[in-house]
Design an enzyme around this catalytic site. Structure first.
Site, PDB file in Angstrom:
ATOM      1  N   HIS A 120     120.273 -23.648   5.030  1.00  0.00           N
ATOM      2  CA  HIS A 120     118.907 -23.448   6.215  1.00  0.00           C
ATOM      3  C   HIS A 120     118.923 -22.032   6.745  1.00  0.00           C
ATOM      4  CE1 HIS A 120     115.069 -24.557   8.794  1.00  0.00           C
ATOM      5  NE2 HIS A 120     114.693 -24.399   7.542  1.00  0.00           N
ATOM      6  N   SER A 162     109.658 -23.829   7.444  1.00  0.00           N
ATOM      7  CA  SER A 162     110.643 -23.421   8.096  1.00  0.00           C
ATOM      8  C   SER A 162     110.821 -21.759   7.806  1.00  0.00           C
ATOM      9  CB  SER A 162     112.023 -24.238   7.046  1.00  0.00           C
ATOM     10  OG  SER A 162     112.425 -25.570   8.468  1.00  0.00           O
ATOM     11  N   ASP A 189     121.547 -39.201  -0.026  1.00  0.00           N
ATOM     12  CA  ASP A 189     121.687 -38.535   1.553  1.00  0.00           C
ATOM     13  C   ASP A 189     120.751 -39.024   1.882  1.00  0.00           C
ATOM     14  OD1 ASP A 189     123.758 -37.025   0.254  1.00  0.00           O
ATOM     15  OD2 ASP A 189     122.678 -34.861   0.757  1.00  0.00           O
TER      16      ASP A 189
END
Lengths: 276, 558
Positions: free
Chosen positions: B304, B476, B264
């Site tokens: 996410h 995160s 990716d």
């Protein structure tokens, strides 16, 4: 001086500049063709990559030399096997083995539309974006494996260009030189010539078992976006006499370039050894 | 960070993977567990809710939120419904553990194709998507900022005659050289990473075949492999490979995932010819343009954002899945973060959207190394600051000192705003469940001027799309732990200002004055350099909900 003699002399001297010019033109053509061929088949990029790969492996000090010595050794390696030196050596061999008729045919073939497609793809493979695209192509080839026809075609290209043999030879030359350098520089171990050749033979065997597959994979990735017909057409040239000359000269030039670089490398190791 | 962290297989879990393993997947909230000392050096997996536990009660160094609910909030009712905007890659608003906790714009009539509340956004019932087009299409992948900068500078300088440059151009040319060098390194690294993964994959296959032959089947354990006394080269090779593989729990799924991530990046993130703005259809050159996008707040990759949202506000009453840290809290999804680097314009607009539509807190679990339009983000951050909205930002996963090397966005304004700093900004680093010198996650950024505090960001179990749950790592995950804490304080003590809430969180952080930790440094050869934990952040500590609520109670009475 008779007139005849005079006239002969005149002819000889008179012609001389033309002959010189003629020779110059031939040398220029020879040199121009050589450069065009070497550039078109991305030979310099290939050699540079082979040397780079080897360097990055041995930079990690797999032989267990003192780290600072290993760094020194690999710096010398980098200098000896640099792109320019390798290219000059390749050019020299090409000029030694030059055959005007074959070279002309090769140049003609290089400039044909279908060869240009392949050669352009090959050139792109070595560029920065080409390196990025290798990852993309590798992954996509894994997800959608190539057909048997494609594999056969690629195998055929690899065989006809002697790519595996050339790469093995180049690696073996580099390996031998690094082991010799190690033997000279290490305070812990030194090897006899026979021992070194033993290591080299093992290394060559190891390389031989995997190189065909490695080259096939490399070519599959390199030509991922080219169709079979274009490739088939390209490969067919290698069956011709000029094609075989190109293969042979390329292989010999690679061998010679790496041999010469290895000698330079060992000479420079000798120098630091004597300073030490 | 939303750009998923590529963990080179060679480095993977070397700190966290352990040889002998124990699972402790059940919660240890009851006191009886305290009697048994946990051997953290051999523990492979902590309880799913470890980060909400109290160290004294359970030995797990969590944030004591469950203890706070039991002891401080038991007989209290929240006084305010708090709204936390999650600026992220999208949120699965239909997730079983989130669907009752999603903000709804009551002034907007769903699907009537009108901007009923006149806020500029049509049918923004549950938030907004700044990386989607009016036709409903969405940006999924995008380039990294480095690629975009490289692309622009390369256009200008790749063929320029360097002898004809004026001083300004020379300066830009120097910048181009640096950017080009960074970009080249990244591209070369991609190929090396991919080759390393391939090589490990091949070695693993060979080693498995050798061991299968040796043991007769494939039921051997890590201990069996470790106990091997190889008599030949092949077996020695197999032992080395499989010891490494089993120790680090590497399997074919992990290898496939790693390959996909590198792919990716090569195909999209580092591809200078990859463009996305035609999907959005905005005038990208106009950084002041506010109205564009669509109302698809999930987008094509809500993994996410769903995980982040669950940590903050997953339903605490439904007895399924997980319990969010905050109660009485709604999530306002604002989609602005693609799989790649977010664009400054979208971030700025996402912040403004959150502020204008009533968010109390903004969680920002994203970041990047370059910010070419920093001034528009600065202006939006200032806007939020002036409107009393608390911004919580993940410090970043580069294992670097952000005092020395900035991660964007930041609370430090640029020249356009005459410098200065946003007050209502908390930057959060990630800690782990390991009480020893591995307490700081090896990937976490840190800095005693730029990282305010640490919060659990390792092995965090939370919601992911399609009613599933998963453990994830990253700053995160640490950021929503703090955002959730802030929301909980605001819900029970609504009179406190955002500034007070920030101060409480920082001042009540749990300190470990004697703790020496390994300093995260992914680029250093010295992987074991230790420093006092207290030197790595502004507050010198880790967020603690119990302490924070006690302090909030005290301050709100004043």
């Amino acid at each position: 001086m008779t007139l005849f003699r005079k006239s002969l002399a005149t002819i000889v001297f008179g012609l001389l500049p033309f002959i010189v010019i003629g020779q110059d033109a031939t040398v220029k053509t020879q040199s121009g063709n050589t450069d065009e061929i070497i550039t078109a088949i991305s030979l310099s990029e290939q050699l540079n990559e082979i040397a780079d790969e080897f360097h990055s492996q041995f930079e990690q000090n797999p032989l267990g030399l003192d780290p600072s010595q290993n760094k020194r050794m690999m710096d010398l390696f980098r200098k000896a096997f640099d792109k320019k030196t390798l290219l000059n050596n390749v050019r020299e061999t090409f000029q030694k083995k030059y055959n005007a008729s074959y070279a002309d045919s090769v140049v003609k073939w290089i400039n044909s539309d279908s060869s240009q497609k392949v050669l352009h793809t090959k050139k792109d493979y070595f560029t920065l974006q080409g390196i990025r695209k290798r990852v993309v192509n590798k992954y996509e080839l894994e997800q959608t494996p190539p057909s048997q026809t494609r594999k056969n075609l690629i195998d055929s290209l690899a065989k006809k260009t002697l790519a595996a043999k050339s790469k093995i030879n180049a690696n073996v030359v580099m390996f031998r030189s690094v082991v010799k350098a190690f033997s000279q520089l290490s305070d812990q171990r030194s090897f006899s010539d026979a021992q070194i050749e033993n290591f080299v033979n093992n290394y060559r065997m190891q390389m031989s078992t995997q190189m065909d597959e490695e080259i096939a994979n490399e070519l599959l990735v390199m030509y991922h976006n080219l169709n079979n017909n274009v490739l088939r057409n390209y490969i067919s040239f290698y069956n011709s006499e000029p094609g075989q000359w190109l293969t042979k000269t390329t292989k010999e030039s690679i061998q010679s370039a790496f041999d010469s670089a290895a000698n330079h490398f060992l000479e420079s190791v000798d120098k630091i050894k004597s300073v030490k | 960070m939303n750009k998923r962290l590529i963990l080179l297989l060679i480095l993977v879990t070397s700190f966290y993977g352990c040889s002998t393993t124990e699972k402790a997947t059940e919660s240890r909230t009851n006191k009886s567990n305290k009697e048994k000392n946990i051997d953290f050096s051999t523990l492979r997996e902590p309880p799913k809710d470890w980060y909400q536990l109290d160290e004294k009660q359970t030995q797990f160094r969590g944030i004591s939120s469950e203890k706070a609910y039991q002891k401080l909030l038991k007989n209290k009712k929240p006084k305010k419904q708090v709204v936390v905007a999650v600026i992220d890659g999208g949120v699965d608003i239909n997730h079983e553990d989130l669907k009752n906790e999603i903000w709804t714009n009551k002034d907007e009539i769903p699907d009537n194709n009108k901007d009923d509340d006149h806020n500029g956004y049509v049918d923004d019932v549950h938030g907004w998507n700044f990386i989607g087009g009016p036709d409903g299409k969405n940006v999924h992948y995008d380039t990294f900022e480095l690629t975009r900068i490289y692309r622009e500078l390369n256009k200008q300088f790749s063929t320029v005659d360097t002898t004809q440059l004026n001083p300004q151009q020379e300066e830009n040319f120097e910048r181009y050289k640096k950017i080009k060098s960074s970009y080249e390194q990244k591209v070369h690294k991609l190929l090396t990473q991919y080759k390393n993964i391939e090589s490990l994959d091949q070695s693993m296959t060979q080693a498995k075949a050798i061991l299968k032959q040796h043991f007769g089947d494939s039921t051997y354990t890590y201990e069996d492999v470790e106990d091997l006394q190889p008599t030949d080269q092949q077996l020695n090779f197999a032992k080395n490979v499989m010891s490494y593989v089993m120790k680090n729990e590497i399997d074919s799924a992990m290898i496939a995932d790693q390959k996909k991530q590198v792919y990716d990046q090569a195909k999209y993130n580092y591809n200078p010819d990859f463009h996305t703005r035609q999907i959005v259809g905005d005038d990208y050159s106009d950084k002041t343009q506010r109205i564009y996008g669509n109302n698809d707040v999930a987008g094509p990759g809500p993994f996410h954002g769903t995980h982040v949202s669950g940590i903050i506000a997953a339903d605490r009453t439904n007895n399924i899945g997980i319990k969010g840290i905050a109660t009485n809290t709604l999530i306002m999804p604002v989609r602005a973060i693609p799989d790649g680097d977010e664009r400054d314009k979208d971030v700025a607009n996402a912040i403004r959207y959150a502020v204008d539509n009533g968010a109390d807190i903004i969680n920002m679990s994203f970041g990047k190394a370059y910010s070419p339009d920093k001034e528009v983000v600065d202006a939006a951050v200032k806007y939020a600051d002036e409107h009393g909205v608390l911004m919580v930002h993940a410090a970043g996963n580069d294992g670097k000192n952000t005092d020395l090397d900035t991660d964007y966005p930041t609370d430090q304004y640029g020249k356009n705003l005459d410098g200065g700093t946003a007050n209502l900004w908390i930057s959060v680093g990630a800690s782990t469940w390991k009480p020893g010198d591995h307490f700081i996650a090896s990937f976490s950024n840190y800095g005693d001027k730029t990282v305010d505090l640490f919060a659990p960001g390792y092995d965090i179990y939370s919601s992911v799309p399609n009613n599933k749950y998963k453990r994830e790592d990253g700053t995160s995950m640490a950021s929503p732990v703090v955002a959730g804490t802030a929301a909980l304080i605001m819900a029970y003590y609504p009179k406190l200002t955002a500034q007070q809430v920030k101060n409480i969180i920082l001042q009540s952080a749990k300190k470990y004055p004697d703790l020496q930790v390994i300093v995260p440094n992914e680029n250093s050869s010295d992987k074991n350099k230790k420093e006092p934990f207290s030197d790595l952040s502004v507050s010198h500590g880790e967020v603690n909900v119990y302490n924070a609520l006690k302090m909030a109670a005290r301050i709100s009475k004043q």
